[in-house]
Enzyme design. Structure first.
Site, mmCIF file in Angstrom:
data_model
loop_
_atom_site.group_PDB
_atom_site.id
_atom_site.type_symbol
_atom_site.label_atom_id
_atom_site.label_comp_id
_atom_site.label_asym_id
_atom_site.label_seq_id
_atom_site.Cartn_x
_atom_site.Cartn_y
_atom_site.Cartn_z
ATOM 1 N N TYR A 52 -1.306 -0.566 10.485
ATOM 2 C CA TYR A 52 -1.455 -0.908 9.071
ATOM 3 C C TYR A 52 -0.331 -0.280 8.256
ATOM 4 O O TYR A 52 0.324 -0.944 7.448
ATOM 5 C CB TYR A 52 -2.812 -0.431 8.563
ATOM 6 C CG TYR A 52 -3.056 -0.748 7.103
ATOM 7 C CD1 TYR A 52 -3.414 -2.036 6.707
ATOM 8 C CD2 TYR A 52 -2.924 0.232 6.118
ATOM 9 C CE1 TYR A 52 -3.632 -2.326 5.365
ATOM 10 C CE2 TYR A 52 -3.146 -0.051 4.783
ATOM 11 C CZ TYR A 52 -3.500 -1.339 4.417
ATOM 12 O OH TYR A 52 -3.716 -1.637 3.092
ATOM 13 N N SER A 72 0.832 -1.200 0.000
ATOM 14 C CA SER A 72 0.000 0.000 0.000
ATOM 15 C C SER A 72 0.865 1.248 0.000
ATOM 16 O O SER A 72 1.951 1.266 0.610
ATOM 17 C CB SER A 72 -0.904 0.021 1.239
ATOM 18 O OG SER A 72 -1.597 1.250 1.352
#
Length: 257
Positions: free
Chosen positions: A156, A133
């Site tokens: 995350y 990501s």
């Protein structure tokens, strides 16, 4: 026929990746922890379901043994399974919170990659795609013009930064295997409560591109360098897998950073 194994393929990006790769002519193995959802997804897509929990050594080993028995090899491994962990104020984070996220997003990739390496090495053109990501990019998360800079998701983002670096190390150290990371972008999935601005089809552009691109003219260290590829617009490289490239509405060029 290109054989592709995808973790976390029962829904979201993983399921859409499976659908598009089947359209490209791949034989797809749907890996998922939830047996009911995994079996349903595989049946709906025309794939084979393989149970796998990337946080469990025995489950991952059993999945690799299952594939060794039935297919004998894989050509593409897509490490897609992921969790987001807590959002917002990091003041209350616990070690258990951190371990839970890292166990899926980073350690789970290590478990799965190690277990499936013997199957990949039986391929003429082995490929690993790690779904990372831009949220793990120091540059993007400090750019006020980017949506990544407006989100506080400490575990995350940390896990995706680690995964991107892990990808570069695999690319340097795994001889003869192309290893890259894909950034889906802000895509509407369960991970963000379907708040993303992209569809799952748009979000899988980079993943599908990396899984279907034709091999380069050589396998030297320079050509095997890792990339973090994201969608911004349509890819024009030749597909692999014996079928046509999967289409994407409003598709555009892919950028690498």
């Amino acid at each position: 026929m290109t054989i592709t194994f995808i973790t976390g393929a029962n829904k979201g990006l993983g399921r859409e990746t499976a659908r598009r790769l089947i359209e490209c002519g791949h034989t797809v193995l749907v890996g998922a922890r939830n047996r009911e959802q995994g079996a349903e997804a595989a049946a709906a897509l025309g794939a084979r379901y393989v149970p796998i929990d990337v946080t469990d050594d025995r489950s991952v080993a059993a999945a690799a043994a299952n594939v060794a028995e039935h297919e004998g090899r894989i050509d593409v491994l897509i490490n897609n399974a992921g969790v987001h962990g807590p959002f917002g104020d990091p003041g209350g984070l616990t070690a258990a919170d951190a371990l839970a996220v890292l166990d899926v997003n980073v350690i789970g990739v290590v478990r799965t990659t190690t277990a499936f390496l013997p199957l990949l090495r039986r391929s003429d053109d082995p490929v690993i795609v790690n779904v990372s990501s831009g949220m793990g990019s120091l540059a993007l998360t400090h750019d006020p013009g980017r949506p990544e800079s407006h989100v506080v998701a400490p575990l995350y983002t940390s896990s995706k930064a680690a995964l991107t670096m892990l990808t570069t190390q695999y690319a340097k150290g795994l001889e003869g295997i192309r290893v890259n990371a894909a950034d889906p972008g802000y895509t509407a999935t369960d991970l963000n409560g379907h708040s993303g601005s992209q569809t799952v089809t748009e979000g899988t552009d980079a993943i599908v591109h990396l899984a279907t691109e034709a091999p380069g003219p050589c396998l030297c260290a320079a050509c095997l360098r890792s990339r973090l590829t994201a969608r911004s617009a349509p890819s024009t490289s030749a597909p692999r897998g014996g079928g046509r490239r999967a289409s994407s509405p409003e598709a555009g060029e892919l950028r690498t950073y």
